[in-house]
Structure formats: C-alpha cells, structure tokens
Design a protein around this motif. Structure first.
Motif, PDB file in Angstrom:
ATOM      1  N   LEU A 101       0.802  -1.222   0.000  1.00 45.37           N
ATOM      2  CA  LEU A 101       0.000   0.000   0.000  1.00 45.37           C
ATOM      3  C   LEU A 101       0.839   1.278   0.000  1.00 45.37           C
ATOM      4  O   LEU A 101       0.673   2.116  -0.893  1.00 45.37           O
ATOM      5  CB  LEU A 101      -1.003  -0.019   1.159  1.00 45.37           C
ATOM      6  N   PRO A 102       1.762   1.479   0.929  1.00 42.49           N
ATOM      7  CA  PRO A 102       2.552   2.716   0.862  1.00 42.49           C
ATOM      8  C   PRO A 102       3.485   2.761  -0.347  1.00 42.49           C
ATOM      9  O   PRO A 102       3.775   3.843  -0.864  1.00 42.49           O
ATOM     10  CB  PRO A 102       3.329   2.742   2.179  1.00 42.49           C
ATOM     11  N   LEU A 103       3.953   1.603  -0.799  1.00 47.90           N
ATOM     12  CA  LEU A 103       4.798   1.591  -1.994  1.00 47.90           C
ATOM     13  C   LEU A 103       4.016   2.083  -3.207  1.00 47.90           C
ATOM     14  O   LEU A 103       4.525   2.865  -4.007  1.00 47.90           O
ATOM     15  CB  LEU A 103       5.354   0.186  -2.256  1.00 47.90           C
ATOM     16  N   TYR A 104       2.769   1.626  -3.333  1.00 47.91           N
ATOM     17  CA  TYR A 104       1.947   2.067  -4.456  1.00 47.91           C
ATOM     18  C   TYR A 104       1.613   3.550  -4.313  1.00 47.91           C
ATOM     19  O   TYR A 104       1.702   4.317  -5.272  1.00 47.91           O
ATOM     20  CB  TYR A 104       0.666   1.243  -4.556  1.00 47.91           C
ATOM     21  N   ALA A 105       1.247   3.969  -3.116  1.00 48.50           N
ATOM     22  CA  ALA A 105       0.906   5.378  -2.883  1.00 48.50           C
ATOM     23  C   ALA A 105       2.075   6.290  -3.224  1.00 48.50           C
ATOM     24  O   ALA A 105       1.889   7.385  -3.760  1.00 48.50           O
ATOM     25  CB  ALA A 105       0.463   5.585  -1.440  1.00 48.50           C
TER      26      ALA A 105
END
Length: 132
Positions: A101-105
């Motif tokens: 999730l944070p990698l994609y964001a």
C-alpha cells in the motif's frame, strides 16, 4: 478460551487492512473533489490527484486477490489444516499487502511489484497447506 489459528487471526486483521484501503482512497477523493461530491452518487467522474488515483488502484489490486485469501483462510479453518505452511503463507500475504500500500501510494514501481508477487507466494503457501 482456545486460541484462534493464525490464518483466522490474519483474516480478522485483513478486514482492518480492507478498511484502511477504503478510508485512504475515500479521504483522497474527498480532498480532491469535496465532501458534497464524494457523498453523492458520483454519476459524473471527476479527475483526482495522482495520489488518490494510486490509492484507488491499490485498493482495486487488493480486492482482486482478497477473495482468494478469504476462501483459503476459511477452507483451512474448516478443514482443520491450519498451521505450518498455511499459517506462514497467511502471514506472508498480509505483510506483503501492508508493504504494498505505501509503496503504491508513493509511486515506487519495481519494489511494489515484488511486494505483490510475495503476496501471491503467500497465497500459494496457503494453497499447498490446504491440499498437501
């Protein structure tokens, strides 16, 4: 009280992760287009920021594999085949999904894809634990 199998504990926490996805994407959409629009039927699409677009795509990606995780976790619990590779797979799946999730964001390309692949490996371990 008997402890829950790891797979069911991870299943419970996965619901929290589902709502994190939904809330982050919703907050971004509200920030981009206002509460009135986001609370409406949204019949007309409006543009969103890059971040909100990424959060929406991350949520959709989560939803693509989530049914497989839920099915495997429940099948493992019902069949009594919890533990071992299956439990390891469940933990691998949720950790990889949390990392994703944070990698994609943040728009991180290759490492994000690796996190996705690791989550699929977690599902595969659960599948192996169920059938073998």
């Amino acid at each position: 009280m008997e402890a829950l199998p790891t797979e069911l504990v991870v299943l419970a926490w996965s619901v929290v992760l589902l709502f994190v996805h939904i809330m982050l994407q919703g907050a971004g959409a509200t920030r981009d287009n206002g509460l009135d629009y986001n609370a409406s039927a949204r019949d007309e699409e409006r543009p969103v920021s890059k971040l909100t677009g990424r959060l929406n795509r991350a949520k959709n990606n989560f939803l693509e594999t989530y049914p497989a995780f839920v099915a495997l976790a429940l099948a493992l619990a019902v069949s009594g085949r919890t533990g071992g590779w299956a439990a390891t797979g469940a933990v691998v799946w949720i950790v990889a999904r949390i990392v994703y999730l944070p990698l994609y964001a943040a728009g991180v390309p290759v490492i994000r894809s690796l996190a996705y692949v690791v989550s699929v490996v977690g599902l595969a371990l659960m599948f192996v634990g169920l059938l073998f």
